[in-house]
Design an enzyme around this catalytic site. Structure first.
Site, mmCIF file in Angstrom:
data_model
loop_
_atom_site.group_PDB
_atom_site.id
_atom_site.type_symbol
_atom_site.label_atom_id
_atom_site.label_comp_id
_atom_site.label_asym_id
_atom_site.label_seq_id
_atom_site.Cartn_x
_atom_site.Cartn_y
_atom_site.Cartn_z
ATOM 1 N N GLU A 403 0.805 -1.213 0.000
ATOM 2 C CA GLU A 403 0.000 0.000 0.000
ATOM 3 C C GLU A 403 0.844 1.272 0.000
ATOM 4 O OE1 GLU A 403 -2.652 -3.279 1.065
ATOM 5 O OE2 GLU A 403 -0.673 -2.680 1.796
ATOM 6 N N HIS A 470 -11.841 -5.832 8.411
ATOM 7 C CA HIS A 470 -12.489 -5.521 7.135
ATOM 8 C C HIS A 470 -13.765 -4.711 7.348
ATOM 9 C CE1 HIS A 470 -9.972 -9.010 6.165
ATOM 10 N NE2 HIS A 470 -10.004 -8.621 4.911
#
Length: 663
Positions: A403, A470
């Site tokens: 990322e 999540h």
């Protein structure tokens, strides 16, 4: 690092006498500037200095080996890059003195700046992030078919950072023409390289990424110049990354206040014998290429240039504080594009996002999408499904799982002239790219006026049984960071129009999209290129007894519960959290005299605290009751349905409304 006794050998290089003399001049200039800056430091004219004395051959050799339009990404000790690119000395001195005429107008120090005119991008204090930026610039060149490379410097200590590995891997996978140069100078502040890495040579690390890697004598200006010139020529012809270790030594402290007591004196003395400036001058004198009278006149000329620039810098006014200017310079000016709406049709929230992204890709041919599994697979939520067929694999790019590296590459691509969107597979994973967002993207324009045209899309939120990693909605991680725009749509119409607005904006925008709304919410959406202004709230429902200030899924919870209760409540959908529509909040509170702030994130530290504080400070005289906050429990987001429902605030909303109305 063990001192080498091998002499510097300057024979065997096919270089013209003109270039040999130019290399000497470019070596001498940063050395003389540094010697003057050390006096300026002692005199209190400048506050800090990172000395590159003894390392000049690397900066100078690399800079002169590249084309002027090829980007260089610098570190603490790369003064030779700036002088080699002919950055005006007066402005450099103004920068180091913290004056308004400096590149950062007193907002940052040292070499923490860039100059697009000179194709230089300076460092931030967090070592490593600039490497991925260089990869992004290289991507721009490659996609445009330009025979250019980029070059990024890092130190031996920086090679231990995750950003180093992410950038090298990304560049290798994408075959980008970026040259990673390690200045291995023996110490990371006081930590010797023996405690920094276990491999024999840092060049060995290139093998693991499938890239060429070399290790050369960084004190030999001809070896550096010739090696980089040859590598650059090859990389322009056949794009690929290369890792180049330049062995050198730091004969002064990390910065002057650090000193060098931790370095054995004999080691310093041994490396001083390999000084790149004096050794090279002696070689030129021996060969009859340099004459003593020219050497002396050159030194006098450079010193005079330094004194003239210092005198000019001394006359420049000190920086003055201007609050309006400080706030204005956070962002580059954003000119809204004209909306071109077509007929309305019903779309799911997820399809509206996809539609907006597709319209932006058509409108901006320089826009590139980056993310895990977004190409043929279409992303885990299928938002980019079919995009490869329409826009091609070069513009819709699968990325490795890195990322920070991907966000950095997106920023580098934008620096070179592009637009970039990065999709976090799940918003939770943005923590791995946090530094690039809060220290690079957010601060860039404020520091030296460079727009950061990057959008980061963040699928967030609970209610889908996805558990602690999540399901988070992490907007409060970023709302305290100046320089970011933060968008959080709640309807399909806004999902499309605000995404287009984010992609049109030249500033960094975090775009939060709630996963639970993807396929559960359908609404009217205009076809075509539609635009909604960032920073404008929307009144979802008018009322007179209570204002509910919310965003995202909270808009739908509030609408449902207010309808069930039959309450005369006004619901304000903020739509964006930065900039924030304070006027809309105040107007609503003025009408109802009661305010309930609702959000999905955990209550403590949530953005609702900022909203409640602002209402309490600026709307106090309008209130008939305390401002009430409602958020999720102060726990991670649980997985099991019953636990998640208990975590989320929806089931507590009715009681909160009744309680506030009864106050």
């Amino acid at each position: 690092m063990t001192a080498t006794t091998a002499p510097l050998v300057y024979s065997g290089y096919d270089i013209s006498e003109e270039t040999l003399l130019r290399l000497y001049e470019e070596l001498l200039r940063p050395r003389l500037i540094e010697e003057k800056m050390l006096k300026q430091l002692r005199g209190g004219v400048i506050s800090k200095w990172f000395s590159g004395i003894g390392q000049e051959a690397i900066s100078v050799g690399c800079t002169l080996a590249l084309e002027p339009e090829e980007y260089l990404f610098t570190m603490h000790r790369n003064l030779g890059v700036f002088t080699g690119r002919k950055v005006p000395l007066e402005r450099l001195f103004a920068q180091w003195q913290g004056k308004a005429a400096g590149f950062t107008q007193g907002r940052d120090r040292s070499f923490h700046f860039g100059s697009t005119e000179h194709h230089i991008v300076g460092m931030i204090s967090h070592l490593g992030p600039q490497l991925a930026l260089a990869a992004g610039v290289a991507l721009w060149h490659k996609l445009r078919g330009e025979s250019l490379i980029s070059l990024a410097f890092t130190g031996d200590g920086g090679t231990s950072e995750g950003d180093f590995h992410e950038a090298l891997n990304l560049a290798a996978v994408w075959k980008l023409p970026v040259l990673f140069v390690i200045e291995n100078n023996g110490y990371g502040l006081s930590t010797p390289v023996s405690e920094q890495y276990a491999c024999e040579s840092l060049a060995d690390r290139g093998v693991g990424y499938g890239m060429r890697a070399l290790s050369i004598d960084g004190n030999n200006i001809l070896e550096v110049y010739s090696t980089v010139r040859q590598l650059a020529a090859e990389m322009r012809e056949n794009p690929e990354p290369v890792l180049l270790e330049c062995r050198t030594f730091r004969v002064r402290g990390h910065e002057e206040a650090s000193g060098v007591k931790y370095v054995p004196n004999e080691l310093i003395e041994a490396w001083k014998e390999r000084d790149p400036v004096t050794n090279y001058a002696e070689f030129l004198l021996r060969e009859g290429i340099l004459q003593n009278d020219y050497r002396e006149s050159l030194e006098v000329s450079i010193q005079q240039d330094i004194e003239r620039a210092l005198a000019a810098a001394a006359e420049l006014p000190a920086v003055g504080a201007d609050t309006d200017r400080e706030l204005r310079d956070l962002f580059a000016p954003a000119t809204p594009p004209p909306s071109q709406p077509g007929p309305t049709r019903d779309l799911r929230f997820v399809d509206a996002i996809s539609d907006g992204l597709r319209e932006a890709m058509r409108a901006y041919p320089e826009l590139v999408l980056m993310g895990q599994d977004i190409a043929d697979y279409g992303g885990v939520f299928k938002i980019t499904e079919g995009f490869v067929e329409e826009f091609g694999r070069e513009r819709v790019r699968n990325t490795p799982l890195c990322e920070s590296g991907v966000i950095g590459a997106a920023l580098g691509y934008a620096l070179a002239g592009g637009k970039a969107m990065v999709e976090m597979q799940f918003g939770d994973f943005v923590s791995c790219g946090f530094n690039q967002i809060v220290n690079n993207l957010a601060k860039l324009h404020y520091r030296w006026g460079q727009p950061a045209d990057v959008v980061v899309r963040l699928p967030v939120g609970g209610g889908v049984g996805a558990g602690p990693f999540h399901s988070q909605t992490m907007e409060s991680w970023f709302t305290s960071v100046a320089g970011l725009k933060i968008v959080y749509p709640s309807t399909p119409e806004d999902a499309k129009s605000l995404l287009i607005a984010a992609l049109a904006d030249p500033n960094p925008v975090l775009y939060f999209e709630h996963k639970a709304l993807y396929r559960s919410l359908t609404g009217p959406v205009a076809e075509g290129f539609t635009f909604a202004e960032i920073g404008k709230a929307r009144t979802v429902r008018e009322g007179s007894d209570l204002s509910i200030i919310t965003y995202g899924a909270g808009v739908h919870w509030a609408t449902e519960v207010v309808k069930e209760l039959g309450a005369d409540a006004e619901i304000i959908d903020l739509r964006s959290l930065a900039p924030l529509d304070h006027a809309a909040i105040r107007d609503s509170v003025a009408k109802t005299s009661r305010a309930l702030v609702l959000h999905e994130a955990s209550l403590t530290g949530g953005f609702g605290g900022e909203l409640a504080a602002w209402i309490g400070e600026h709307c106090f005289e309008l209130l008939d009751a305390p401002v009430r906050r409602l958020g999720s429990l102060d726990t991670p987001v649980p997985f099991a349905a019953a636990l998640e429902a208990n975590y989320l605030p929806k089931d507590r909303l009715a009681e909160a409304i009744r309680s506030l109305l009864a106050y």
